[in-house]
Motif scaffolding. Structure first.
Motif, PDB file in Angstrom:
ATOM      1  N   LEU A 195     -22.404  38.079  21.421  1.00 61.54           N
ATOM      2  CA  LEU A 195     -23.683  38.051  20.669  1.00 61.54           C
ATOM      3  C   LEU A 195     -23.538  39.339  19.793  1.00 61.54           C
ATOM      4  CD1 LEU A 195     -25.248  40.907  22.071  1.00 61.54           C
ATOM      5  CD2 LEU A 195     -25.613  39.257  24.213  1.00 61.54           C
ATOM      6  N   LYS A 196     -24.858  39.462  18.746  1.00 60.25           N
ATOM      7  CA  LYS A 196     -24.639  40.538  17.888  1.00 60.25           C
ATOM      8  C   LYS A 196     -25.783  41.246  17.629  1.00 60.25           C
ATOM      9  CE  LYS A 196     -24.271  39.426  13.538  1.00 60.25           C
ATOM     10  NZ  LYS A 196     -23.771  38.985  12.020  1.00 60.25           N
ATOM     11  N   LEU A 197     -25.795  42.523  17.664  1.00 60.64           N
ATOM     12  CA  LEU A 197     -26.904  43.168  17.543  1.00 60.64           C
ATOM     13  C   LEU A 197     -26.946  44.070  16.356  1.00 60.64           C
ATOM     14  CD1 LEU A 197     -26.860  45.234  20.909  1.00 60.64           C
ATOM     15  CD2 LEU A 197     -28.572  43.094  20.261  1.00 60.64           C
ATOM     16  N   LYS A 198     -28.278  44.277  15.656  1.00 61.78           N
ATOM     17  CA  LYS A 198     -28.376  44.979  14.261  1.00 61.78           C
ATOM     18  C   LYS A 198     -29.357  46.139  14.367  1.00 61.78           C
ATOM     19  CE  LYS A 198     -29.381  41.029  12.185  1.00 61.78           C
ATOM     20  NZ  LYS A 198     -29.569  40.183  11.214  1.00 61.78           N
ATOM     21  N   VAL A 199     -28.983  47.261  13.632  1.00 59.33           N
ATOM     22  CA  VAL A 199     -29.820  48.188  13.417  1.00 59.33           C
ATOM     23  C   VAL A 199     -29.878  48.655  11.889  1.00 59.33           C
ATOM     24  CG1 VAL A 199     -29.765  49.076  15.661  1.00 59.33           C
ATOM     25  CG2 VAL A 199     -28.155  50.028  14.029  1.00 59.33           C
ATOM     26  N   SER A 200     -30.530  49.727  11.619  1.00 59.40           N
ATOM     27  CA  SER A 200     -30.549  50.281  10.275  1.00 59.40           C
ATOM     28  C   SER A 200     -29.084  51.010   9.990  1.00 59.40           C
ATOM     29  CB  SER A 200     -31.687  50.967   9.732  1.00 59.40           C
ATOM     30  OG  SER A 200     -31.841  52.146  10.566  1.00 59.40           O
ATOM     31  N   ASN A 201     -28.738  51.077   8.751  1.00 55.81           N
ATOM     32  CA  ASN A 201     -27.412  51.847   8.909  1.00 55.81           C
ATOM     33  C   ASN A 201     -27.673  53.312   8.994  1.00 55.81           C
ATOM     34  OD1 ASN A 201     -25.402  50.137   7.918  1.00 55.81           O
ATOM     35  ND2 ASN A 201     -26.799  49.609   5.861  1.00 55.81           N
ATOM     36  N   ASN A 202     -28.787  53.816   8.567  1.00 47.40           N
ATOM     37  CA  ASN A 202     -28.821  55.658   8.920  1.00 47.40           C
ATOM     38  C   ASN A 202     -29.085  55.722  10.293  1.00 47.40           C
ATOM     39  OD1 ASN A 202     -31.495  54.582   9.350  1.00 47.40           O
ATOM     40  ND2 ASN A 202     -32.279  56.258   8.144  1.00 47.40           N
ATOM     41  N   PHE A 203     -29.727  54.599  11.461  1.00 46.37           N
ATOM     42  CA  PHE A 203     -29.688  54.874  12.570  1.00 46.37           C
ATOM     43  C   PHE A 203     -28.436  54.667  13.253  1.00 46.37           C
ATOM     44  CE2 PHE A 203     -30.624  53.562  17.011  1.00 46.37           C
ATOM     45  CZ  PHE A 203     -31.519  54.234  17.367  1.00 46.37           C
ATOM     46  N   ALA A 204     -27.301  53.787  12.621  1.00 47.59           N
ATOM     47  CA  ALA A 204     -26.119  53.648  13.137  1.00 47.59           C
ATOM     48  C   ALA A 204     -25.186  54.703  13.255  1.00 47.59           C
ATOM     49  CB  ALA A 204     -25.562  52.384  12.474  1.00 47.59           C
ATOM     50  N   THR A 205     -25.237  55.419  11.996  1.00 48.32           N
ATOM     51  CA  THR A 205     -24.501  56.607  11.951  1.00 48.32           C
ATOM     52  C   THR A 205     -24.873  57.782  12.782  1.00 48.32           C
ATOM     53  OG1 THR A 205     -26.006  57.438   9.971  1.00 48.32           O
ATOM     54  CG2 THR A 205     -23.962  56.155   9.558  1.00 48.32           C
ATOM     55  N   SER A 206     -26.126  57.648  13.432  1.00 46.45           N
ATOM     56  CA  SER A 206     -26.622  58.538  14.345  1.00 46.45           C
ATOM     57  C   SER A 206     -26.088  58.374  15.829  1.00 46.45           C
ATOM     58  CB  SER A 206     -27.986  58.853  14.495  1.00 46.45           C
ATOM     59  OG  SER A 206     -28.255  59.083  12.970  1.00 46.45           O
ATOM     60  N   THR A 207     -25.493  57.226  15.969  1.00 42.03           N
ATOM     61  CA  THR A 207     -25.336  56.631  17.495  1.00 42.03           C
ATOM     62  C   THR A 207     -23.865  56.712  17.637  1.00 42.03           C
ATOM     63  OG1 THR A 207     -24.817  54.354  16.713  1.00 42.03           O
ATOM     64  CG2 THR A 207     -27.026  54.796  17.301  1.00 42.03           C
ATOM     65  N   ALA A 208     -23.503  57.352  19.015  1.00 42.74           N
ATOM     66  CA  ALA A 208     -22.376  57.226  19.491  1.00 42.74           C
ATOM     67  C   ALA A 208     -21.578  56.101  20.240  1.00 42.74           C
ATOM     68  CB  ALA A 208     -21.985  58.493  20.439  1.00 42.74           C
ATOM     69  N   ALA A 209     -22.558  55.438  20.747  1.00 44.92           N
ATOM     70  CA  ALA A 209     -22.324  53.883  21.384  1.00 44.92           C
ATOM     71  C   ALA A 209     -23.398  53.121  21.692  1.00 44.92           C
ATOM     72  CB  ALA A 209     -21.600  54.332  22.858  1.00 44.92           C
ATOM     73  N   VAL A 210     -23.345  51.860  21.964  1.00 50.29           N
ATOM     74  CA  VAL A 210     -24.491  51.039  22.062  1.00 50.29           C
ATOM     75  C   VAL A 210     -23.869  50.344  23.614  1.00 50.29           C
ATOM     76  CG1 VAL A 210     -23.679  49.341  20.479  1.00 50.29           C
ATOM     77  CG2 VAL A 210     -25.854  49.006  21.757  1.00 50.29           C
ATOM     78  N   THR A 211     -24.654  50.143  24.605  1.00 49.91           N
ATOM     79  CA  THR A 211     -24.340  49.571  25.879  1.00 49.91           C
ATOM     80  C   THR A 211     -25.118  48.248  26.140  1.00 49.91           C
ATOM     81  OG1 THR A 211     -23.378  51.607  26.410  1.00 49.91           O
ATOM     82  CG2 THR A 211     -23.725  50.145  28.310  1.00 49.91           C
ATOM     83  N   LEU A 212     -24.515  47.317  26.465  1.00 52.06           N
ATOM     84  CA  LEU A 212     -25.185  46.073  27.132  1.00 52.06           C
ATOM     85  C   LEU A 212     -25.056  45.943  28.631  1.00 52.06           C
ATOM     86  CD1 LEU A 212     -23.995  43.055  24.879  1.00 52.06           C
ATOM     87  CD2 LEU A 212     -25.934  44.735  24.639  1.00 52.06           C
ATOM     88  N   ALA A 213     -26.253  45.592  29.146  1.00 49.19           N
ATOM     89  CA  ALA A 213     -26.192  45.754  30.946  1.00 49.19           C
ATOM     90  C   ALA A 213     -26.738  44.161  31.009  1.00 49.19           C
ATOM     91  CB  ALA A 213     -26.812  46.610  31.378  1.00 49.19           C
ATOM     92  N   TRP A 214     -25.955  43.542  32.180  1.00 48.06           N
ATOM     93  CA  TRP A 214     -26.458  42.204  32.581  1.00 48.06           C
ATOM     94  C   TRP A 214     -25.692  41.943  33.994  1.00 48.06           C
ATOM     95  CZ3 TRP A 214     -22.161  43.417  29.528  1.00 48.06           C
ATOM     96  CH2 TRP A 214     -20.885  42.813  29.756  1.00 48.06           C
ATOM     97  N   THR A 215     -26.109  40.609  34.487  1.00 46.05           N
ATOM     98  CA  THR A 215     -25.401  40.155  35.699  1.00 46.05           C
ATOM     99  C   THR A 215     -24.459  38.723  35.309  1.00 46.05           C
ATOM    100  OG1 THR A 215     -27.358  39.023  36.204  1.00 46.05           O
ATOM    101  CG2 THR A 215     -27.262  41.282  37.024  1.00 46.05           C
TER     102      THR A 215
END
Length: 463
Positions: free
Chosen positions: A173-193
């Motif tokens: 799957l693919k997630l999307k955010v604005s570019n300026n928000f992306a440069t402020s992130t260190a990681a994005v994490t998914l959680a599921w079973t």
């Protein structure tokens, strides 16, 4: 409904009962199928209610499939026994209804005479379908919020997957955010079973580029959505610090791409590459170096001689904040309130220089901290208490006063001197993220009260 290409499908269930006159030794059970129904199934077998296989499986069923029982199944008079029919549904099977016809034979326990079922019986009608259906909707989305730069594990989205007729394993799957928000992130994490109910997580990165949105594509997932059931996917982000490149004011929703970068596989082996016709979006999140939190306090019962509104404000442990302006809405019945100031409790000196009157009933009153541009309220991680006071006249029986903070609904204010700040937002505060030397009201880090917590509570008085 059963899906073509699925193995071990329960195709029906039935009960064999002995009559009242005599018990029966059941020697065989016959499963009758049409030619087309027989061509749909392989490895057709029977089990009893305990799941024990009865007779020999028919790897290539015909139109009449006799399951010989050795030893016979003994049913006392009026006794019953339940059975279930299973099989593999061929992947090339035609869609449509499928129904088995059940017959049985044996001998009487007392007489030894041959007996047969009073009539052959059609059991449940199943429907063969080419694929199941996988859908997704927004789950219990976290509220829009200010996220502190450098914080980790902020839950920002929840998506609810549902499967009909067969289970699905989501592997991409693919997630999307604005570019300026992306440069402020260190990681994005998914959680599921997964299929076994084991909790799983996976980290990724948002990659900003020339496109309008930054993306994070996850592959190799094993999130399982059970047939006719649901599964939850949660999304968390960790942010870089301001010193490491996070941008105060960067904001975005988190979108799950509905028709690109997605893949799931049904239990039958059929892929599904389109999740939804449109992207699913979370609520909005804004990055700040620090943030204020407000709390309404008890203002007493006397608006004439005391406070009209009393509150505390404290900064996050991430750092001090500054406040230049706060706004309030005053609504009265049968009385008037004028000459509003902001005070520190028990202090005779006002924090705002000019008395402000509501221009109309229920209008917003903006209280600017000092006419001097760089006079501000400096708030640290120890809560500070303030009061709004005014002149109340004609306050009598059945009169009432309602006072609440007026919260901004947009982010507003990029930077400004005090008179511009006064005109553009209800509330103005700074996270001091732009400090290189002396911090002023012209520093480019002033913003509104958008998403600041607990600014909407009301203080009420009545007589």
């Amino acid at each position: 409904t059963v899906i073509a290409g699925t193995n071990g499908v329960k195709l029906g269930a039935f009960v064999i009962s002995a009559g009242a006159a005599e018990g029966v030794n059941v020697s065989s059970i016959t499963v009758n199928l049409s030619t087309d129904e027989a061509a749909t199934i392989t490895n057709m077998y029977l089990t009893d209610a305990a799941g024990v296989t009865v007779g020999t499986a028919k790897n290539v069923p015909g139109t009449s499939n006799i399951y010989s029982l050795s030893p016979n199944i003994a049913l006392a008079a009026n006794a019953s026994k339940a059975f279930a029919l299973f099989g593999n549904v061929k992947s090339a099977s035609n869609v449509g209804p499928w129904v088995a016809n059940i017959d049985a034979s044996g001998s009487g326990m007392v007489t030894g005479n041959a007996v047969a079922a009073a009539s052959a019986t059609d059991i449940q009608t199943m429907t063969v379908a080419s694929t199941g259906t996988l859908t997704v909707v927004n789950g219990s989305m976290p509220d829009a919020a200010i996220l502190i730069a450098g914080s980790t594990g902020n839950e920002v989205a929840e998506y609810q997957f549902s499967a009909v007729n067969e289970g699905f394993t989501v592997d991409k799957l693919k997630l999307k955010v604005s570019n300026n928000f992306a440069t402020s992130t260190a990681a994005v994490t998914l959680a599921w079973t997964d299929k076994n109910g084991v909790a799983k997580t996976k980290d990724g990165m948002f990659l900003a580029g020339a496109q309008s949105a930054a993306t994070a594509t996850f592959t190799g997932l094993d999130m399982y959505v059970p047939a006719n059931g649901d599964a939850t996917l949660k999304v968390y982000v960790s942010l870089t610090s301001i010193a490491s490149g996070a941008f105060s004011g960067a904001n975005s929703t988190i979108s799950l791409d509905g028709n690109e970068g997605f893949n799931a596989v049904g239990d039958s082996g059929t892929p599904d590459t389109t999740l939804a016709s449109a992207d699913l979006e979370s609520k909005n999140f804004i990055v700040r170096k620090s943030k204020p939190t407000f709390a309404k306090l008890d203002a007493g019962t006397d608006p004439v001689g005391g406070a009209l509104y009393k509150f505390s404000v404290v900064a996050d442990n991430a750092g001090n904040i500054e406040i230049k302006q706060l706004s309030f809405v005053v609504t009265t019945t049968g009385c008037e309130v004028n000459d509003l100031y902001l005070y520190e409790p028990n202090a005779s000196v006002t924090l705002t220089d000019t008395a402000v009157d509501p221009t109309t009933e229920g209008s917003t009153v903006k209280l600017l901290v000092s006419a001097v541009d760089d006079d501000v309220l400096l708030i640290g991680n120890t809560a500070q208490t303030y009061e709004v006071r005014g002149v109340v006249t004609s306050y009598g029986t059945n009169d009432s006063i309602l006072v609440r903070m007026r919260q901004d609904v947009t982010s507003g204010v990029a930077n400004a001197v005090a008179n511009t700040i006064n005109g553009s937002s209800y509330n103005t505060w700074s996270d001091r993220s732009g400090v290189l030397g002396v911090h002023t009201t012209a520093t480019a880090d002033w913003t509104s009260g958008y998403l600041v917590k607990d600014m909407g509570q009301t203080q009420s008085f009545s007589k």
